[in-house]
Design an enzyme around this catalytic site. Structure first.
Site: not given
Ligand code: PLP
Length: 426
Positions: A154, A184, A206, A332
């Protein structure tokens, strides 16, 4: 006198370059979910026509998600998002089959924190930000019960070798479960190919143009896993709780729309991202493109830079004032930014990492966004460096306009940390 880059009043133009944090809602998703905030309603677990209609909507959404991901409809477990899906994978497998749990050193906190919670350890990545398969081979003892390896990171967007890692797991720790966080990757990669070899896959609505607060864990048949939530037994007893019908139908519509245009959007956005990268690297002396490199695939929407001589938070503030929404990728809620564990795992020191900037493009990104970012960001950096030069501190190091050779990655160890002390990293 440094150039004055930014206007302090309301910007005329807004370039939203934070699609990795969240994406604008796709019209198809909005059209699908709105009736469920109006004339349509019903609890899918009920026994009458209103309930049956809601159940049918959830089942149709399940079929769509399964088709996009390349699994059976029965493998889709709807959750409240990627975080819950990742927690369910790590903690649910550990509950069903206690043992040694591994994850890559660059996982999202939604994986890292549950892995820490169950006493697991990290496997190193190299300086490109790619899982070190030799280190994985060494870590794969027969008592390993789970490996979590994200499909794409991410922060830096680097695509991970999930199929190769899964193959290694099959040989060295047969019986261990492979979980991949495809949150991602879902907008950009053909999920059917990306998750080959994984037993569990987390996706989130989302990040793909769907509503927030909904996602899914894909659980292949026979995977040992226990539920996190106990209650009415919805979702094959794996995830109790009344379905978020509006969210689920919106997510399915977004996944369908994203999959239908994936190749064209990926090519278009990849070109925009490359133009942005070239423009910024040419205009910002010393800027370094983080991760990846020759032959290392990155997601088409992600550009991560380290900019020596500035602090990310100051840069984000300035560019936001001028209408560019960007991220350090270590945002944060409390305002206190933490050093990125991803950059640390790649061997990037705190000095260079302090100037981290993530620009993430997506389905709504345009040439005008790139033009605006190219006008605003270099000027903001010059402004900050000018301010820095006027201070009595020594000048910050400059690294050259290309990939720098970085020291070997040192995997940080993780423990049962107090989650409230950590910054969420979207
Ligand atoms: N995993 C990754 C790689 C993410 O980038 C994110 C959110 O930024 C998540 C998990 C968490 O997903 P959610 O926002 O649907 O809880």
């Amino acid at each position: 006198m440094p150039e004055q880059p930014v206007r302090r009043d309301r910007p005329e133009r807004l370039a939203y370059l934070d699609h990795a944090a969240t994406t604008p809602l796709r019209p198809a998703a909005r059209d699908a979910l709105l009736p469920w905030f109006g004339e349509r309603f019903g609890n899918p677990s009920g026994d009458h026509r209103v309930a049956r209609a809601a159940r049918q909507a959830v089942d149709e959404a399940r079929d769509v998600v399964a088709d996009v991901v390349g699994c059976r409809p029965g493998d889709v477990v709807f959750t409240s998002g990627g975080t819950e899906a990742d927690n369910m994978a790590v903690r649910g497998v550990h509950a069903a089959r206690p043992g040694t749990v591994l994850c890559s050193a660059i996982e999202h906190d939604a994986v890292r924190n549950p892995v820490g919670f169950v006493g697991g350890t990290t496997v190193a990545v190299d300086t490109r930000g790619v899982l070190d398969l030799d280190a994985l081979g060494d870590a794969l003892t027969p008592d390993v019960t789970l490996l979590a390896l994200m499909a794409a990171n991410n922060e830096i967007g680097v695509v991970q070798p999930v199929a190769e890692a899964a193959e290694l797991v099959r040989r060295r720790a047969p019986g261990a479960v492979v979980h991949t966080d495809a949150v991602q990757a879902a907008s950009w990669l053909d999920l059917r190919a990306t998750i080959a070899g994984a037993d569990l896959v987390a996706v989130s609505s989302h990040k793909v143009g769907g509503p927030m607060g909904v996602g899914a864990l894909i659980a292949r048949p026979g995977t040992p896993i226990r539920p996190l939530l106990l209650g009415g037994g919805q979702e094959r007893e794996l995830r109790s709780g009344t379905h978020n019908v509006a969210g689920i139908v919106g997510m399915a519509a977004a996944f369908q729309a994203a999959a239908a245009e994936r190749e064209t959007t990926a090519a278009r956005v990849g070109d925009l991202r490359d133009r942005l990268a070239e423009g910024l690297l040419a205009a910002i002396p010393g800027a370094v493109r983080t991760g990846g490199g020759e032959g290392t695939p990155r997601l088409p929407g992600t550009l991560h830079l380290c900019i020596p001589g500035i602090e990310s938070e100051a840069l984000l503030f300035l560019v936001d004032e001028a209408g560019v929404c960007a991220s350090t990728a270590s945002a944060c809620a409390s305002g206190a930014h933490q050093a990125s564990h991803v950059l640390a795992a790649m061997g990037i020191g705190p000095e260079l990492g302090a100037g981290a900037l993530r620009l993430s493009l997506g389905w709504t990104s345009t040439d005008a966004d790139v033009d605006h970012a190219l006008r605003v960001i270099p000027a903001a950096v010059a402004h900050l460096r000018g301010a820095q030069d006027r201070r009595p501190e020594p000048e910050a190091p400059r690294a050259g306009n290309k990939m720098v050779s970085l020291s070997a990655a040192q995997p940080p160890t993780i423990s049962n940390r107090d989650p409230s002390a950590e910054a969420p990293r979207p």
